[in-house]
Enzyme design. Structure first.
Site, PDB file in Angstrom:
ATOM      1  N   CYS A 449       8.050  -3.534   2.766  1.00  0.00           N
ATOM      2  CA  CYS A 449       6.949  -2.572   2.900  1.00  0.00           C
ATOM      3  C   CYS A 449       7.389  -1.286   3.599  1.00  0.00           C
ATOM      4  CB  CYS A 449       5.773  -3.182   3.634  1.00  0.00           C
ATOM      5  SG  CYS A 449       5.005  -4.500   2.691  1.00  0.00           S
ATOM      6  N   TYR A 493       4.063   0.587   5.252  1.00  0.00           N
ATOM      7  CA  TYR A 493       3.216   1.196   4.211  1.00  0.00           C
ATOM      8  C   TYR A 493       3.156   2.718   4.353  1.00  0.00           C
ATOM      9  CZ  TYR A 493       1.020  -3.072   2.319  1.00  0.00           C
ATOM     10  OH  TYR A 493       0.773  -4.266   1.689  1.00  0.00           O
ATOM     11  N   TRP A 511       0.120  -0.472   8.473  1.00  0.00           N
ATOM     12  CA  TRP A 511       0.263  -1.900   8.188  1.00  0.00           C
ATOM     13  C   TRP A 511       1.139  -2.575   9.229  1.00  0.00           C
ATOM     14  CZ3 TRP A 511       4.637  -4.856   6.913  1.00  0.00           C
ATOM     15  CH2 TRP A 511       4.343  -6.208   6.619  1.00  0.00           C
ATOM     16  N   TYR A 712       0.509  -6.064  -7.751  1.00  0.00           N
ATOM     17  CA  TYR A 712       0.896  -5.846  -6.367  1.00  0.00           C
ATOM     18  C   TYR A 712       2.374  -6.176  -6.177  1.00  0.00           C
ATOM     19  CZ  TYR A 712       0.169  -6.155  -1.267  1.00  0.00           C
ATOM     20  OH  TYR A 712       0.201  -5.983   0.091  1.00  0.00           O
ATOM     21  N   HIS A 713       3.125  -5.243  -5.566  1.00  0.00           N
ATOM     22  CA  HIS A 713       4.561  -5.387  -5.335  1.00  0.00           C
ATOM     23  C   HIS A 713       5.378  -5.263  -6.617  1.00  0.00           C
ATOM     24  CE1 HIS A 713       4.001  -7.614  -1.227  1.00  0.00           C
ATOM     25  NE2 HIS A 713       3.843  -6.295  -1.129  1.00  0.00           N
ATOM     26  N   HIS A 798       5.149  -0.205  -3.994  1.00  0.00           N
ATOM     27  CA  HIS A 798       3.717  -0.174  -3.708  1.00  0.00           C
ATOM     28  C   HIS A 798       3.004   0.985  -4.413  1.00  0.00           C
ATOM     29  CE1 HIS A 798       5.235  -2.778  -0.489  1.00  0.00           C
ATOM     30  NE2 HIS A 798       4.037  -3.315  -0.495  1.00  0.00           N
TER      31      HIS A 798
END
Length: 860
Positions: A449, A493, A511, A712-713, A798
């Site tokens: 992240c 993030y 995050w 997601y990801h 992301h």
């Protein structure tokens, strides 16, 4: 990553054979309980399952717009029954151990197949062939390594399919597996087949010339197959075995009207018609059909009539329907369902027959919409290459100057959690397709992240994430990682971009580390240190997410311009000009037209000073995504005293959040994956159809569908050959939605209708490795071309890639040689805020818009 930060750790490792435990939040379980209660309540204003009245002004639902059910993290494809299957192998050990091929089907993890190891060990390759003794739609192979030792774990692999056991064709999947004992899901495009062959070409740990397997399973139909497109419904008609017209307008024609609020329903007034019920689509012309998509009635109208068990048959004349080309059981929810045919079939008529009601509520069947899909025309919709397996989930990727792709996940290959101080990485050689794995320990940085910036000299700067203040640099010239100065503010993030002066700017990222106050900082390549920008508070750039800074300052869209300035243009609806000199300043720059906040949407620089934003949602998760797209024009010189001009452009065909987008050499933008209702780690409400935006028309065109969900990801990157890598998704540990793979998409500009490659221009000279802003760049090509463009090497994670930008070049022709080639002088923009320092792919395009393979050059 999860809504509750206390859940960042504690994702357990896999323990049992094909254990499919699910991560389910209390909220999703509650939704499931509520759904069960609602199912037992009478539907006001209906009888026997008829449609209920709804607000006529409500927005019409489209496929993929339903909320995620409690089973959101369950696999889309079922595990197939192994009854009647047999297994054979290229070689097996039978002299000194019972290591025969049949052991992979016996349900016992402690009995294995092993390549011959006594006497003279059999050399690579080794292969296993599964014969299902019937035709099934198959979409993945589950490989469980032996549990009693490491020898023979498969490393590099390939998967082939056959209907007769003799003709295998090209591999549908290949790749590299991690050297561990976890069960691997090896995905590929869904296809009807009888035989599946797994071939090992290396041992994961390089321990010897061996291969082994404890168990093999196969996954069935996940829904929509790859490389198909939805067929246009113009001129189609629908009929039914029975329909309700006495007490409601529930006629069959409603399944083709594009309105999910109108439904077909079997006859329910007076004497309800008994099962089975069928709907027949007449396309009024013969077309090849590969799949059927079924949209149940919306939950607001009641659950009665959702189709459970079904079959699909086709006909050329509407009289003789052959054996079924698809069959199965659909779940009892209102999400869109698809079924893959066992083979592409020429047909005029397609009949869907329901033999049960999903919830066993009564003898009813219903449908809101029905659509058919057929094989894509490559020249119109592009085409997908085989699925490539990675030894990790590629959560972040960066295109390198040496024709390689860097990828990484977290401290583990399939899960995250804690601050472990190391990262699993992989590199894909784009020339050979080979993938290698490495654990990076020396920087003390778990790079899960992170923020990413592609530096002026081609190195990759990675910041924060699980180790929230750390910063690391990857140098592709030496294939080494090193640490650089830590940030003043711990982050995860966060957003990053390189500045016009070669420094790197970072903003946001609640995050990881303390929540809020993630103000701007700038990193200097000369000192390797960071300086704070107290004049650039993150609070002025946040969305109105109900979770506050923890979600509101994530994944920001940043576009660097002249003199160290940055346009912050989302995902908040508020835009801002940022000046990074001194202590920094931030100045409001208007709103993005009528756009709401668009968290987890995409932003792309497709031309000089011209940006495209698309998709996203008003909150990080658990709200509907949007189909909207906007252009943002900075104007001449990107004057910070003048707000950018934002306009709504054409809408996408599908709402998307968690998708990824890339700009192509011709200025078009391709978008991949995403969900209409974003839920981290879920594959529910996945959008399987990419789209291509044309700046000349403002319209999106649907492309060939994908084989694997990318939510997601997930990541996407433009490659030097003009194709696109799309991969990843998941990283949720012991769950069924980890996608340790990727696939390469070939856009239509490279393909003929039969799928062969179009002739493309080529550079016949080698440009300088580095050129300055404002320089004249001489090149020669093998034939005349009509355009040149630079596309900056990107880094994706992301849903964000702030590094990619396209710079069309002005040029003049300087000579034409007698064999058809030509020489040109290209003008590199003077302004480093236009041609930002760094690595670029230089493309030449011919009159038909076909791009060359790029030459890699460094600007600045």
């Amino acid at each position: 990553m999860l809504p509750d930060p206390s859940r960042r750790t504690g994702i357990s490792h896999r323990t049992g054979l094909f254990r499919l435990s699910r991560l389910r939040s209390q909220g999703l379980i509650l939704l499931a309980l509520v759904a069960v209660l609602v199912a037992f309540l009478p539907v006001l204003g209906t009888h026997g399952g008829g449609a209920s009245a709804e607000d006529t002004n409500a927005r019409r639902a489209r496929p993929h717009h339903a909320a995620a059910p409690a089973s959101a993290m369950e696999p889309a494809a079922p595990v197939l029954s192994r009854a009647g299957w047999t297994a054979s192998a290229s070689d097996e050990e039978a002299a000194k151990a019972d290591n025969r091929a049949g052991n992979v089907l016996d349900g016992k993890a402690d009995t294995i197949w092993h390549s011959r190891w006594s006497a003279d060990a059999a050399p690579f390759p080794h292969s296993l062939v599964i014969d299902m003794h019937r035709t099934e739609v198959v979409s993945a192979l589950l490989y469980q390594p032996r549990t009693d030792g490491a020898n023979g774990r498969i490393g590099e692999y390939a998967i082939h399919l056959s209907t007769d056991g003799k003709n295998w064709g090209a591999a549908v999947a290949s790749g590299t597996l991690a050297d561990d004992a976890t069960t691997k899901t090896l995905s590929f495009a869904a296809r009807g087949t009888r035989y599946v062959r797994l071939t090992a070409t290396s041992e994961a740990g390089k321990r010897g010339p061996w291969s082994s397997a404890a168990e093999i399973q196969l996954l069935g139909d996940p829904g929509l197959p790859a490389s198909v497109v939805e067929l246009p419904t113009t001129g189609w008609t629908a009929s039914a075995s029975d329909e309700e017209t006495a007490k409601a307008d529930n006629r069959a024609a409603n399944v083709l009207d594009g309105d999910a609020d109108t439904i077909w329903h079997s006859r329910w007034s007076a004497d309800a018609a008994s099962l089975p019920h069928s709907v027949t689509i007449d396309m009024h012309r013969t077309q090849t059909v590969s799949a059927l998509t079924y949209q149940p009635r919306k939950s607001g109208g009641g659950a009665n009539g959702r189709i459970g068990a079904y079959s699909v048959a086709t006909s050329l004349d509407g009289v003789s329907f052959g054996t079924s080309v698809a069959a199965g059981v659909w779940k009892d929810d209102d999400t869109v369902k698809s079924t893959t045919f066992t083979r592409p079939t020429p047909a005029r008529f397609v009949r869907l027959t329901a033999t049960s009601e999903a919830g066993n509520r009564g003898p009813w069947s219903s449908a809101a919409e029905i659509r058919l899909s057929g094989p894509a025309d490559p020249a119109v919709s592009g085409a997908w290459d085989r699925v490539t397996g990675f030894p990790l989930v590629p959560v972040a990727t960066a295109v390198l100057p040496n024709n390689k792709l860097l990828a990484w996940s977290a401290y583990a290959i399939d899960r995250f959690g804690g601050s472990n101080g190391y990262t699993q990485t992989a590199i894909m050689d784009l020339g050979t397709g080979q993938v290698t794995q490495r654990r990076v320990d020396n920087t003390g940085h778990d790079m899960f992240c992170p923020g990413i910036a592609m530096l002026a000299d081609g190195r990759v700067l990675v910041t924060g994430g699980s180790n929230a203040s750390r910063a690391s640099i990857y140098d592709p010239r030496t294939d080494t990682w090193s640490a650089t100065g830590e940030m003043n503010i711990p982050r995860g993030y966060q957003a990053m971009t390189l500045l016009s002066n070669g420094d790197a700017f970072v903003l946001g990222g609640s995050w990881s580390g303390a929540r809020g106050d993630k103000d701007g900082e700038v990193w200097s390549p000369a000192s390797g240190k960071w300086r704070k920008l107290p004049g650039v508070p993150a609070r002025d750039t946040m969305t109105a997410d109900p979770a506050g800074p923890y979600r509101a300052d994530n994944h920001q869209w940043l576009h660097a311009t002249s003199r160290g300035r940055v346009l912050h243009f989302g995902p908040s609806k508020q835009l801002n000009w940022i000046d990074t000199t001194g202590n920094g300043t931030i100045t409001p720059a208007g709103t993005r037209a009528d756009s709401p906040d668009a968290m987890n949407g995409n932003a792309i620089s497709y031309d000089i000073g011209k940006l495209l934003t698309l998709g996203g949602a008003t909150a990080y998760e658990n709200v509907n995504a949007t189909r909207r797209a906007y252009t943002v024009d900075l104007g001449a010189g990107a004057d910070t005293s003048t707000p950018p001009v934002s306009k709504r452009t054409g809408d996408m065909g599908y709402a998307r959040s968690f998708s990824n987008s890339v700009v192509l050499p011709d200025g078009k933008v391709a978008v991949f994956g995403g969900q209409s209702y974003p839920v981290p780690f879920s594959d529910a409400t996945s959008v399987m159809t990419p789209e291509l935006w044309d700046p000349a028309t403002g319209a999106f065109t649907k492309m060939a569908s994908m084989a694997v969900p990318r939510n997601y990801h997930s990541v996407a990157n433009l490659l030097p050959d003009g194709r696109i890598f799309s991969g990843g998704g998941g990283l949720c540990g012991d769950c069924a939605t980890n996608h340790s793979d990727g696939a390469i998409f070939t856009p239509p500009y490279l393909l003929n209708p039969d799928g062969t490659r179009k002739p493309r221009p080529a550079f016949t000279s080698t440009p300088p490795a580095r050129v300055a802003n404002g320089a004249a760049l001489p090149v020669t090509t093998d034939k005349p071309v009509t355009a040149f463009s630079l596309v900056r090497a990107g880094a994706a994670t992301h849903s964000v890639d702030n590094d990619q930008r396209r710079v069309p070049l002005t040029f003049r022709q300087t000579d034409r040689n007698p064999v058809g080639g030509a020489s040109y002088e290209l003008k590199v923009p003077d302004d480093p805020g236009v041609a930002l320092p760094g690595t670029y792919m230089l493309f030449a395009l011919d009159a038909a818009g076909v791009p060359s393979i790029a030459k890699m050059i460094t600007i600045g």
